[in-house]
Motif scaffolding. Structure first.
Motif, PDB file in Angstrom:
ATOM      1  N   UNK A 346       0.607  -1.434   0.108  1.00 16.13           N
ATOM      2  CA  UNK A 346       0.055   0.063  -0.038  1.00 16.13           C
ATOM      3  C   UNK A 346       0.624   1.120  -0.047  1.00 16.13           C
ATOM      4  N   UNK A 347       1.870   1.132   0.332  1.00 19.72           N
ATOM      5  CA  UNK A 347       2.810   2.315   0.355  1.00 19.72           C
ATOM      6  C   UNK A 347       3.158   2.744  -1.281  1.00 19.72           C
ATOM      7  N   UNK A 348       3.376   1.810  -2.061  1.00 22.83           N
ATOM      8  CA  UNK A 348       3.310   1.889  -3.366  1.00 22.83           C
ATOM      9  C   UNK A 348       2.068   2.486  -3.943  1.00 22.83           C
ATOM     10  N   UNK A 349       1.198   1.636  -3.575  1.00 22.95           N
ATOM     11  CA  UNK A 349      -0.267   2.091  -3.996  1.00 22.95           C
ATOM     12  C   UNK A 349      -0.867   3.528  -3.836  1.00 22.95           C
ATOM     13  N   UNK A 350      -0.515   3.879  -2.455  1.00 26.38           N
ATOM     14  CA  UNK A 350      -0.793   5.154  -2.244  1.00 26.38           C
ATOM     15  C   UNK A 350      -0.196   6.424  -2.982  1.00 26.38           C
ATOM     16  N   UNK A 351       1.142   6.057  -3.192  1.00 25.73           N
ATOM     17  CA  UNK A 351       1.933   6.970  -4.038  1.00 25.73           C
ATOM     18  C   UNK A 351       1.363   6.884  -5.292  1.00 25.73           C
ATOM     19  N   UNK A 352       1.019   5.852  -6.095  1.00 27.05           N
ATOM     20  CA  UNK A 352       0.442   5.730  -7.463  1.00 27.05           C
ATOM     21  C   UNK A 352      -0.665   6.443  -7.502  1.00 27.05           C
ATOM     22  N   UNK A 353      -1.670   6.258  -6.528  1.00 29.21           N
ATOM     23  CA  UNK A 353      -3.003   7.052  -6.468  1.00 29.21           C
ATOM     24  C   UNK A 353      -2.880   8.455  -6.260  1.00 29.21           C
ATOM     25  N   UNK A 354      -2.211   8.669  -5.625  1.00 25.95           N
ATOM     26  CA  UNK A 354      -1.944  10.179  -5.418  1.00 25.95           C
ATOM     27  C   UNK A 354      -1.528  10.980  -6.424  1.00 25.95           C
ATOM     28  N   UNK A 355      -0.692  10.407  -7.111  1.00 26.19           N
ATOM     29  CA  UNK A 355      -0.061  11.128  -8.523  1.00 26.19           C
ATOM     30  C   UNK A 355      -1.707  11.049  -9.579  1.00 26.19           C
TER      31      UNK A 355
END
Lengths: 396, 396
Positions: A346-355
């Motif tokens: 989810x760290x990765x997913x959160x960064x992708x989602x934010x962008x």
DNA sequence: ACTACTTTCTCCACTCACAGGACAAAGGCG
DNA sequence: CGCCTTTGTCCTGTGAGTGGAGAAAGTAGT
């Protein structure tokens, strides 16, 4: 056991076979509800399928208030082989006709050793699955390779990470060796197909499936069908420029996405950070293992290591920027993130989602789920089995 | 003249109508060569089409060594209206059933005045075309609007540059006013459709059509069909980030492509350059006209003005970078550049080509033509006529 | 002008896919 | 035990479509 020899004679039969594959055993009446054919016509086609041996009638279902129905199901002995060749490992699995995985083996592998060596290993793995009693032969096989494929012929074309495979007739060669029909596709497309068949993309018509492993690729599904592009290289997003005039990339350009984020780039950046003394956690792991992988970074991040988290976030931001562009362009109904780095979670997913949510148009992101794949390493082999079954369950 | 009332009763008839539309008059025998039907069945379907009045038999063709054939053609009185609404101007045209443009009017317009005012003007233009004797009514109309459209209903959704149109039932309203069937699509998609029907993309299956006008958009064609995305916003590439953390854009983000290049951005940059005294040529034109447009920059570039050429090159480079990413992702067989800035011609095209050929994968660019559209302002209206004719020439 | 050949178009008989209704089989429920 | 429901089979009618025979209408050669 006798192998599958017949193919559906018409589109009705093909339709019925796929319904039985995707919906499991069904009575004639239930099938009739789904195909818009008269009961008489349907009975005729089912009868013909029974004669070919592709389906069998086994037993009666419970009554639903009237006469009990006969269960129609795909021949229980049908076996598909799903092979997912990655850059550094290979997955081989056996499925039944309903594409349920009966057995699954993963082994390390170096794809650069070339098709001959790789197929030797794959055939040995298939033999092992056979020997364990899961199958006494295969009715078809789907093969995923990490590079572009000329789809109709099943031949890799100019694959960057496996140059020795260029032009090798994978489909024909494996069909000979295995003695069954074979279909070949890009590994990313198969992951998308797998998630579509049995994973998070079950109800999606137009979606993207971003696979982040050793490299980065993207499966494109349009109207339920994989889109492969004019020369079979669609979805090759690893060398899209993420930063103009940025870092040099192995491909010769500067600023490619893969120069910033992928399994390989992450391992490299983590090693560098460890050597520069930025993270005791990573340095420890480097000491212990001799080298670092994406899994080490995931573990360090899980342990709360700030450097590891930063690396993941930064990579996710870069990836998210590129995906944001693709979302604006393609306007998908779903974005699936998968591949080896799914462990970054989810760290990765959160960064992708934010962008993506920040940069893409509101109309395109308004109702856009961005989720992790749910099948993990099974996605590829399920996709491979689905590929060959789609082929076999279509009129000859 | 009686208007078109009937619709094809089955797919065979629809197929025949499209063949006659795209290939002009044909004998029954020639049609038979193209449709894979027996001559008897074909004769029956043609007979039915003749009865409906959708097609007529007029005269005999020259003998080709045997009995002379009867020419079958679409009813000569059929008329389609093609409307292409842009941000600052509108094109209205009449075509015959073969989609040949019989009359074409262009007028300036401000789309922000809202649908009511705009349709008043469009209807007046249509009336003018009727009054000139080109048509005595319309059998169908295609409408292009500069924003995303919910295609089945023909309703704009959240269009950034024409907020007053959000949710306005364009299709239904115009169908009422014109008294004929209407279809609505994004203007960029219609340009792609037009170039596909009668322009450079005639033989392309998968291609991109980049329209650079007041804004930037991209028509996506997959397997000969326009791809519109999940919410109808596919191809909206103007706000893809070209430069991370770059110039602020009107949309609120930073570094969007449209902040660097589009008709509007080019005019703004040229004005700025003129005011800073960088170009006597541009300053002159600014003095004369009171403002600068993309056409002024084109003229200055044609006169050899270095600043104008630089502006075009720089814009082309930015655009090319974004297109390079799309080419890697989509792997098209053709890229068409069109829209208002086509006047910038080969300077722009060269810059775009350079970027794409340098940045995209060799496999994707190896045989990839990047060309200017050949229909100019007619592309949109031809695409619009094609849209409605595709609709009418399909089974009811 | 007459014959031979070609192409276009029409007519007709036959086949096949399919629908839809009648009916049989097999169960549940009061 | 009768009545209703559900499932599956059988049979006949209809309409789509094929393919061949032949008529219609032309050209080219003798």
């Amino acid at each position: 056991m006798r192998r599958m020899t017949a193919r559906p004679a018409n589109t009705h039969q093909a339709r019925l076979l796929r319904l039985l594959r995707d919906g499991g055993p069904n009575s004639r009446a239930q099938l009739g509800d789904q195909v818009d054919l008269s009961r008489s016509k349907l009975a005729v086609e089912v009868e013909r399928l029974l004669e070919t041996g592709l389906v069998v009638a086994d037993g009666l279902a419970a009554s639903r208030g009237g006469r009990r129905s006969h269960n129609i199901r795909l021949a229980p002995g049908l076996r598909f082989l799903g092979v997912d060749i990655g850059a550094t490992s290979v997955d081989v699995a056996v499925t039944n006709a309903e594409l349920e995985v009966l057995g699954h083996i993963n082994q390390p592998l170096d794809v650069r050793e070339g098709p001959v060596a790789v197929f030797e290993q794959v055939l040995a793995m298939a033999a092992k699955l056979k020997a364990s009693g899961l199958a006494d032969g295969f009715d078809g096989a789907g093969i995923g390779v990490p590079g572009p494929v000329r789809f109709p012929e099943g031949i890799p074309v100019a694959p960057p990470i496996m140059p020795g495979w260029d032009g090798f007739p994978v489909r024909e060669a494996l069909s000979q060796e295995l003695g069954c029909p074979v279909m070949v596709d890009n590994d990313v497309n198969l992951m998308a197909t797998g998630e579509q068949h049995a994973g998070v993309a079950r109800s999606a018509g137009d979606f993207l499936c971003v696979k982040i492993g050793t490299g980065i690729g993207c499966g494109i599904v349009v109207g339920g069908e994989v889109y492969r592009g004019t020369t079979g290289s669609a979805g090759d997003i690893g060398h899209i420029v993420a930063v103009p005039d940025g870092r040099p990339c192995a491909c010769g350009n500067r600023g490619c996405l893969e120069a910033y984020f992928s399994g390989a780039a992450l391992a490299r950046d983590a090693t560098e950070a460890a050597q520069q003394g930025l993270s005791a956690e990573l340095a420890n792991r480097l000491e212990t293992n001799g080298s670092l992988s994406a899994a080490d970074v995931a573990a360090a991040a899980a342990a709360g290591d700030a450097t590891a988290l930063d690396l993941i976030r930064e990579g996710g931001n870069r990836t998210g920027q590129v995906i944001a562009g693709l979302v604006s362009f393609f306007n998908p109904g779903l974005v699936v993130i998968g591949g080896g780095v799914t462990g970054l979670g989810h760290t990765l997913l959160a960064a992708i989602r934010t962008q993506v949510y920040r940069q893409s148009l509101p109309l395109a992101t308004g109702n856009l789920p961005i989720v992790l794949g749910e099948l993990g390493p099974a996605a590829g082999v399920i996709g491979a089995a689905r590929l060959i079954s789609d082929h076999l369950f279509s009129p000859a």
